[in-house]
Design an enzyme around this catalytic site. Structure first.
Site, PDB file in Angstrom:
ATOM      1  CB  CYS A   1      -0.930   0.068   1.204  1.00 38.49           C
ATOM      2  SG  CYS A   1      -1.594  -1.512   1.681  1.00 38.49           S
ATOM      3  CB  CYS A   2       3.908   2.058  -1.686  1.00 36.90           C
ATOM      4  SG  CYS A   2       3.587   1.640  -3.387  1.00 36.90           S
ATOM      5  CB  ALA A   3      -0.495   4.720  -3.929  1.00 32.86           C
ATOM      6  N   PRO A   4       0.786   7.367  -2.416  1.00 30.09           N
ATOM      7  CG  PRO A   4       0.800   9.682  -2.283  1.00 30.09           C
ATOM      8  CD  PRO A   4       0.391   8.462  -1.536  1.00 30.09           C
TER       9      PRO A   4
ATOM     10  N   GLY B   1       5.154   8.512  -0.881  1.00 32.04           N
ATOM     11  CA  GLY B   1       5.928   9.361   0.011  1.00 32.04           C
ATOM     12  C   GLY B   1       6.754   8.558   0.986  1.00 32.04           C
ATOM     13  CE  LYS B   2       2.921   6.582   5.713  1.00 31.83           C
ATOM     14  NZ  LYS B   2       1.783   6.876   4.844  1.00 31.83           N
TER      15      LYS B   2
ATOM     16  CG  ASP C   1      -0.159   4.120   5.112  1.00 34.93           C
ATOM     17  OD1 ASP C   1       0.057   5.091   4.377  1.00 34.93           O
ATOM     18  OD2 ASP C   1      -1.001   4.139   6.024  1.00 34.93           O
TER      19      ASP C   1
ATOM     20  CB  CYS D   1      -4.406   8.224   7.920  1.00 36.97           C
ATOM     21  SG  CYS D   1      -5.371   7.569   6.593  1.00 36.97           S
TER      22      CYS D   1
END
Lengths: 161, 651
Positions: B387-390, B392-393, B455, B512
């Site tokens: 779940c990396c989009a977009p 940043g992490k 995430d 989040c």
């Protein structure tokens, strides 16, 4: 960048290679390659860095995403004045009035890397005129054809891949 | 119905100067400290009319002032404080003598309650009279038996229907005054009722401190439909309600249960802040009341824009300098981050500066820096970012690893992956492979990572300030669906980690959202299902996670998890948990060892705080049963088989 290609391939931290994946050429280290190989092909989106793609007619178009790798090895560079930096980033060609410096003995239609005055690479281009001709030509003539610039990250986010 | 005069609002809007001109020539009064318009007016009145002597007023005023009480009267009302109203409202304003005694009694109580409302009311009044002046008036009025309350009464008289009216400062003040008085004493009730039927609806509102009955609530509802709800009214009611609830024993009304107060509060808050009732109920469970208001207020305001320096290409100092030269007003983010910058304002669009295009920084929320800091990726590790989009992490991980090692950046959504690729290329990340699998497939696709960052997709209740639609479109089913997905993902994440890696074996789970169902519950589930334990995240600020919530009890180690809130930390709501996998898991190779693994009962119970599951077989069955109970999903079967394969060897 001419023979500097060798420098791209044999890097001190391991061999890098170019791989073709769905009409795009990617540049990645061999370690990364091993990993990428285990991802199923449909799911793999981007191994390493995309250098460019083959168009439908099998021409190779270099992509701005390769900028960071090619810039240090570029043999022919063009520096652009701050004023027309923005214009180049919007995709316009470079006019003589915006030209700051240019490497000597740039042949016509030579691939060049475009820099800003602060030595920040902005993109790629093709020299429209050789260095000698650039001196002679009038200020509004195009000296570098725009090919790829970093503004595309914002403009063409979708098409980058 | 009382005939209404020109209206106090009309008078107010003309401004203090006008009133002053009407009352008196601007003469400084002697023997007084600062005389504002208020004082001057009163001085004029004194000169004009009889009424209680100035002398009588002063001492009371002095006493009142000492009490530091809030002034309720609008400045215009001072004139009315006198028995003979000297302003234009004298036609319809008549002091109610019957109530003179009571207000005096209420005087003290009102003053104590006034504190909270005072500041608010002072905003309301367009004349910014000083507190001193107001206190004077207050004293004056009581001395003249025209007390505050009669003035309120008088004001009440002019308000036939508070609900229906557009916002009227005076009305609000009265309402507020009344509310406070209500809390202080119940006599007001009687007084108000004396006002007559035209105040019936007023009663509804003030009732919070007299809770409206259900009929009155219905009446309000009808009114809400026919006219837009009066937000100020609701706001005051909320505040009054909260005051009552906080000191319930003293301020409650007989015969009204706490539930009713809470129900009304919920309705009001839902109307005022535009939340769905469901969400508000959840929030009320998580936050105590005063914090709840802060949280709701914080969600109305966007968080500051923050960027993260890309240390692969530049240094924070250089970047800050370059941006300042472009006209950006910025500051370092805080002690806890060496790469973050917060942007206060800028003349150029932050997402389009040449530095951005050159990949020197990335627009990222402050709270998104935290999970990566907790993950602490080391160089030359294999990292998975589900779940990396977009992106940043992922890019932050890459920069911490200095482009060594390998990152597998995965996301199940192809369109969002485009932004990942774009960002990674722009920022010069070379050690990333981007893939588009469903996160739950993970250990099968590739396992044996050193660290995993998850995430998880969540309900987004922590980022309401970015997406106000979340206020209304989330309900029970959404939360549960998210929670289910998160549980599956976290198990896959845990299975993808190699517990035996020398440098790693960590999983960071973050969302989040602030919902307990998505955070602590999922973490607890993971603790029960896998051989992991919670470790401190390494973040020294932030609120600890809950170890118990309503009727659920979580593992005590959940104190190591961290919650961040918009109103306390000025970043998006976030939850972070860091796990360490402690038993030697051998990825894909486990298939061979399955029979041995399953047969072997775990003799050594790991000496950790993980609540120990029964022996593996039972665990399998238990988890199977567990799964049956949860929403049936096709992934269930896969998970089952995965579990069978992935039974980690106990140390």
């Amino acid at each position: 960048i001419g023979e500097n290609i060798q420098l791209l391939v044999d890097r001190p931290d391991g061999t890098y290679c170019f791989r073709l994946h769905r009409d795009r050429v990617y540049y990645l280290s061999e370690k990364l390659l091993k990993l990428a190989a285990s991802v199923p092909r449909e799911s793999l989106v981007a191994p390493g860095t995309c250098f460019g793609k083959f168009t439908k007619s099998q021409k190779f178009r270099l992509s701005v995403t390769a900028l960071d790798f090619l810039a240090p090895y570029a043999k022919y560079k063009v520096w652009v004045k701050p004023g027309s930096e923005q214009s180049f980033l919007y995709g316009n060609h470079v006019l003589k009035s915006g030209l700051g410096r240019i490497t000597e003995s740039t042949a016509q239609y030579q691939g060049v890397v475009v820099y800003s005055m602060a030595d920040v690479p902005l993109g790629f281009g093709v020299a429209a005129k050789s260095t000698q001709e650039c001196r002679k030509v009038d200020p509004l003539a195009i000296v570098v054809f725009h090919q790829a610039d970093v503004g595309e990250y914002v403009r063409n986010e979708d098409t980058l891949t | 119905k009382e005939k209404r005069g020109p209206g106090r609002k009309a008078r107010k809007q003309r401004g203090a100067e006008v009133e002053l001109a009407r009352f008196l020539p601007p003469e400084p009064e002697s023997g007084r400290k600062k005389l504002s318009s208020h004082g001057r007016r009163r001085a004029a009145k004194r000169r004009l009319g009889a009424g209680g002597g100035p002398a009588a007023r002063r001492p009371l005023g002095g006493g009142g002032r000492g009490g530091g009480e809030g002034e309720r009267e609008p400045t215009g009302q001072t004139a009315r404080g006198r028995s003979g109203f000297s302003d234009s409202n004298s036609k319809w304003l008549a002091p109610a003598k019957a109530k003179k005694t009571q207000p005096k009694g209420n005087h003290v109580e009102l003053s104590s309650d006034g504190e909270v409302e005072e500041g608010w009311e002072m905003e309301e009044e367009e004349d910014g009279s000083s507190e001193e002046e107001m206190v004077d008036d207050y004293g004056a009025s009581s001395s003249e038996e025209e007390e505050l309350l009669p003035i309120e009464k008088a004001a009440l008289k002019q308000k036939p229907d508070r609900e229906g009216l557009s916002e009227d400062d005076s009305e609000e003040e009265e309402e507020e005054e009344e509310e406070e008085a209500e809390e202080a004493s119940k006599q007001k009730m009687g007084q108000k009722e004396e006002e007559g039927p035209d105040l019936q609806l007023n009663l509804d509102i003030d009732e919070q401190f007299k809770l409206p009955t259900s009929e009155e609530i219905e009446k309000e509802d009808i009114l809400f439909i026919s006219e837009p709800p009066d937000l100020h009214v609701i706001h005051q009611r909320i505040q009054g309600n909260m005051e009552v609830l906080q000191d319930f024993g003293a301020k409650r009304e007989e015969g009204r249960s706490r539930q009713e107060y809470l129900a009304l509060l919920r309705r009001d808050m839902a109307a005022y802040y535009s939340y769905s009732d469901f969400l508000l109920t959840k929030l009320m469970d998580i936050f105590p009341l005063p914090e709840l208001v802060n949280f709701l207020e914080a969600n109305e305001v966007p968080r500051p824009v923050t960027i993260r320096t890309n240390t692969l290409k530049t240094r924070r100092r250089d970047l800050a300098q370059a941006l300042i030269n472009r006209g950006v007003n910025l500051d370092p983010l805080g002690k806890w981050s060496k790469t973050g910058l917060v942007i206060y304002d800028s003349t150029v669009p932050i997402g389009a500066t040449p530095e951005y295009l050159a990949g020197h920084y990335m627009l990222q929320g402050a709270s998104s820096l935290l999970p990566v800091m907790a993950l602490a990726p080391q160089e030359n590790e294999h990292i998975l970012d589900m779940c990396c989009a977009p992106g940043g992490k992922t890019s932050y991980i890459a920069q911490l690893m200095k482009n060594t090692g390998m990152i597998l950046a995965n996301d199940s959504s192809a369109e969002r992956l485009r932004s990942v690729v774009g960002n990674l290329h722009r920022l010069g990340v070379t050690n990333a492979v981007v893939s588009n699998c469903d996160g739950r497939q993970f250990p099968k696709v590739l396992g044996g990572f050193d660290r995993v960052l998850l995430d998880a997709p969540c309900s987004g209740t922590g980022v309401i300030s970015k997406d106000p639609a979340v206020k209304t479109n989330k309900d029970e089913k959404d939360i549960l669906r998210c929670a289910h997905l998160q549980k599956e993902l976290i198990l896959s994440a845990i299975d993808s980690v190699n517990a035996a890696s020398e440098t790693g074996g960590y999983i960071v789970y973050c969302t989040c959202s602030i919902m307990v169902e998505e955070n602590e519950w999922v973490v607890d589930y993971a603790l029960k299902k896998r051989n992991v334990r919670l470790v401190p995240t390494g973040l020294d600020f932030g609120k600890e996670g809950f170890t118990r919530f309503k009727d659920r009890r979580f593992h005590p180690s959940l104190k190591c998890t961290r919650r961040f809130y918009p109103h306390t930390h000025n970043m998006d709501g976030f939850f972070i948990a860091k796990f360490k996998k402690f038993s030697n898991a051998i990825p894909q190779a486990q298939k061979d060892e399955e029979p041995a693994v399953e047969v072997a009962a775990p003799s050594t119970v790991p000496d950790t705080i993980v609540t120990e599951p029964p022996p593996k077989k039972k665990k399998l069955e238990a988890s199977k049963a567990d799964k049956e109970q949860k929403l049936p999903q096709p992934a269930l079967k896969k998970k089952h088989s995965l579990q069978a394969q992935r039974r980690p060897l106990k140390a």
